[in-house]
Write an enzyme that holds these catalytic residues in place. Structure first.
Site, mmCIF file in Angstrom:
data_model
loop_
_atom_site.group_PDB
_atom_site.id
_atom_site.type_symbol
_atom_site.label_atom_id
_atom_site.label_comp_id
_atom_site.label_asym_id
_atom_site.label_seq_id
_atom_site.Cartn_x
_atom_site.Cartn_y
_atom_site.Cartn_z
ATOM 1 N N ASN A 6 0.870 -1.164 0.000
ATOM 2 C CA ASN A 6 0.000 0.000 0.000
ATOM 3 C C ASN A 6 0.918 1.228 0.000
ATOM 4 O O ASN A 6 1.515 1.563 1.023
ATOM 5 C CB ASN A 6 -0.889 -0.031 1.251
ATOM 6 C CG ASN A 6 -1.763 1.185 1.371
ATOM 7 O OD1 ASN A 6 -1.824 2.007 0.456
ATOM 8 N ND2 ASN A 6 -2.439 1.310 2.506
ATOM 9 N N LYS A 8 0.132 4.277 -0.368
ATOM 10 C CA LYS A 8 -0.545 5.441 0.253
ATOM 11 C C LYS A 8 -0.317 6.703 -0.585
ATOM 12 O O LYS A 8 -0.335 6.635 -1.796
ATOM 13 C CB LYS A 8 -0.083 5.598 1.708
ATOM 14 C CG LYS A 8 -0.263 4.291 2.487
ATOM 15 C CD LYS A 8 -0.123 4.451 3.963
ATOM 16 C CE LYS A 8 -0.322 3.089 4.636
ATOM 17 N NZ LYS A 8 -0.267 3.145 6.076
ATOM 18 N N HIS A 88 -9.627 0.513 4.506
ATOM 19 C CA HIS A 88 -8.349 0.773 5.190
ATOM 20 C C HIS A 88 -8.585 1.717 6.366
ATOM 21 O O HIS A 88 -9.404 2.630 6.285
ATOM 22 C CB HIS A 88 -7.325 1.366 4.221
ATOM 23 C CG HIS A 88 -5.967 1.434 4.828
ATOM 24 N ND1 HIS A 88 -5.578 2.475 5.632
ATOM 25 C CD2 HIS A 88 -4.931 0.560 4.802
ATOM 26 C CE1 HIS A 88 -4.343 2.236 6.067
ATOM 27 N NE2 HIS A 88 -3.925 1.091 5.571
ATOM 28 N N GLU A 90 -7.020 4.187 7.497
ATOM 29 C CA GLU A 90 -6.876 5.625 7.249
ATOM 30 C C GLU A 90 -8.128 6.183 6.588
ATOM 31 O O GLU A 90 -8.496 7.342 6.802
ATOM 32 C CB GLU A 90 -5.613 5.886 6.416
ATOM 33 C CG GLU A 90 -4.369 5.791 7.292
ATOM 34 C CD GLU A 90 -3.143 5.223 6.609
ATOM 35 O OE1 GLU A 90 -3.074 5.241 5.373
ATOM 36 O OE2 GLU A 90 -2.250 4.748 7.337
ATOM 37 N N GLU A 157 -5.593 -5.430 10.108
ATOM 38 C CA GLU A 157 -4.565 -4.435 10.420
ATOM 39 C C GLU A 157 -4.964 -3.682 11.690
ATOM 40 O O GLU A 157 -5.816 -2.777 11.633
ATOM 41 C CB GLU A 157 -4.450 -3.418 9.280
ATOM 42 C CG GLU A 157 -4.073 -4.015 7.950
ATOM 43 C CD GLU A 157 -3.497 -2.957 7.014
ATOM 44 O OE1 GLU A 157 -2.344 -3.128 6.595
ATOM 45 O OE2 GLU A 157 -4.181 -1.962 6.726
ATOM 46 N N GLY A 163 2.046 1.955 10.777
ATOM 47 C CA GLY A 163 3.009 3.053 10.691
ATOM 48 C C GLY A 163 3.651 3.424 12.012
ATOM 49 O O GLY A 163 4.277 4.464 12.133
ATOM 50 N N SER A 193 3.023 -2.397 10.372
ATOM 51 C CA SER A 193 4.456 -2.412 10.701
ATOM 52 C C SER A 193 5.164 -3.705 10.297
ATOM 53 O O SER A 193 6.089 -4.144 10.979
ATOM 54 C CB SER A 193 4.674 -2.103 12.182
ATOM 55 O OG SER A 193 4.262 -0.761 12.445
#
Ligand code: PGA
Length: 236
Positions: A6, A8, A88, A90, A157, A163, A193
Site C-alpha cells: 500500500n 498510500k 483501510h 486511514e 490491520e 506506521g 508495521s
C-alpha cells in the site's frame, strides 16, 4: 502467499512507474510465484502488464457522475484496474468513511467482479478494552460484507500497529487470525508495521496467508525481499 504494497500518498507517477518496472525485473529474476499486489496513489495509476497486479487505494461506487474529488469505475477501467482496497483504517478513521459507505463500495465493485482487499482492525482503545469489546468492534466491520465473495481478500490491520513500528505478539496475531478465519474462509493478510526484519515470523504463522505492507514497501528492494521470504516459506 499474497504480498501487497500500500503505497498510500507516496510516489509520483514517474516514481511509481520506476518502482513497478524495477519490481517486475526482480520478480522475473527470482521467478517468484507469489501473488503480488501494488496499490499506488490514485494519480499514479498506470496500465501495467506483468506479474504484479496494480490496484486502486480507493474509488467512488459509481461509474462516473457528480462526485467532486472522486474517481469512478470508468477511470479505473481506463487503466485496466480490477483490484481495489476497501476499508483501510486511514479511510475509516482519517477520512471518516462509515461502514455503510464501505458496504456500498464493496457491493458496487463486487458487482463488477473486482478483486477486493477488505481491511478490518481495532484502535488501541478497543484492544485495551478487552477481548469482548474488541471482537464486537471487529465484528461490526464485517457487517454487510458478502464473506462468500470469491474475489475477497481480508486484511487484518490493528490501527495502532499501522506506521508505528508496533506489532501485536505473534501469538496475538495467530489467535486473532484463527478467530477471523472462522468467520470467513477468504485469504487473510496481516498488516501493520510489517518489514523485512519481521516478515518471516509473521508469514510463517499458520493462519496468515500474506501481508499488506505500507511504509516498508516504499523501498522496492525491501518489498522484493518480503516476496522472496514468502517464496522461501512456501517451499518448506
Ligand atoms: P505500515 O502500513 O506497514 O506502514 O504499518 C500498513 C498499512 O497501512 O496497510
Amino acid at each position: 502467499m499474497i504480498i501487497a504494497a500500500n503505497l498510500k500518498t507516496n510516489l509520483t507517477r514517474k516514481q511509481t512507474t520506476e518502482y513497478l518496472n524495477t519490481l517486475e525485473g526482480l520478480i522475473q529474476t527470482s521467478k517468484s510465484t507469489q501473488e503480488v499486489l501494488v496499490f499506488p496513489a490514485t494519480s499514479s495509476l498506470i496500465p501495467h502488464a506483468g506479474h504484479i497486479i496494480v490496484g486502486a487505494q480507493n474509488a467512488y461506487p459509481a461509474v462516473n457522475g457528480a462526485f467532486t474529488g472522486e474517481i469512478g469505475a470508468e477511470h479505473l477501467a481506463e487503466f485496466g484496474i480490477t483490484t481495489i482496497l476497501i476499508g483501510h483504517s486511514e479511510r475509516r478513521h482519517v477520512l471518516g468513511e462509515s461502514q455503510e459507505e464501505l458496504v456500498k463500495k464493496f457491493n458496487f465493485y463486487k458487482e463488477l467482479g473486482f478483486k477486493i482487499v477488505y481491511c478490518v482492525g481495532e484502535p488501541l482503545s478497543l484492544r485495551e478494552a478487552g477481548e469482548e469489546a474488541m471482537m464486537e468492534y471487529i465484528d461490526a466491520q464485517y457487517e454487510g460484507i458478502d464473506l462468500s465473495y470469491e474475489n475477497l481478500i481480508i486484511a487484518y490491520e490493528p490501527v495502532w500497529a499501522i506506521g508505528t513500528g508496533l506489532t501485536p505478539t505473534l501469538q496475538d496475531i495467530e489467535e486473532l487470525h484463527a478467530k477471523l478465519k472462522e468467520k470467513c474462509s477468504a485469504p487473510l493478510l496481516y498488516g501493520g508495521s510489517v518489514k523485512v526484519a519481521n516478515a518471516k515470523e509473521v508469514m510463517a504463522l499458520k493462519s496468515v496467508d500474506g501481508v499488506l505492507v505500507g511504509g516498508a514497501a516504499l523501498n522496492v528492494n525491501d518489498f522484493n525481499a518480503m516476496i522472496n521470504i514468502a517464496q522461501e516459506l512456501e517451499k518448506k
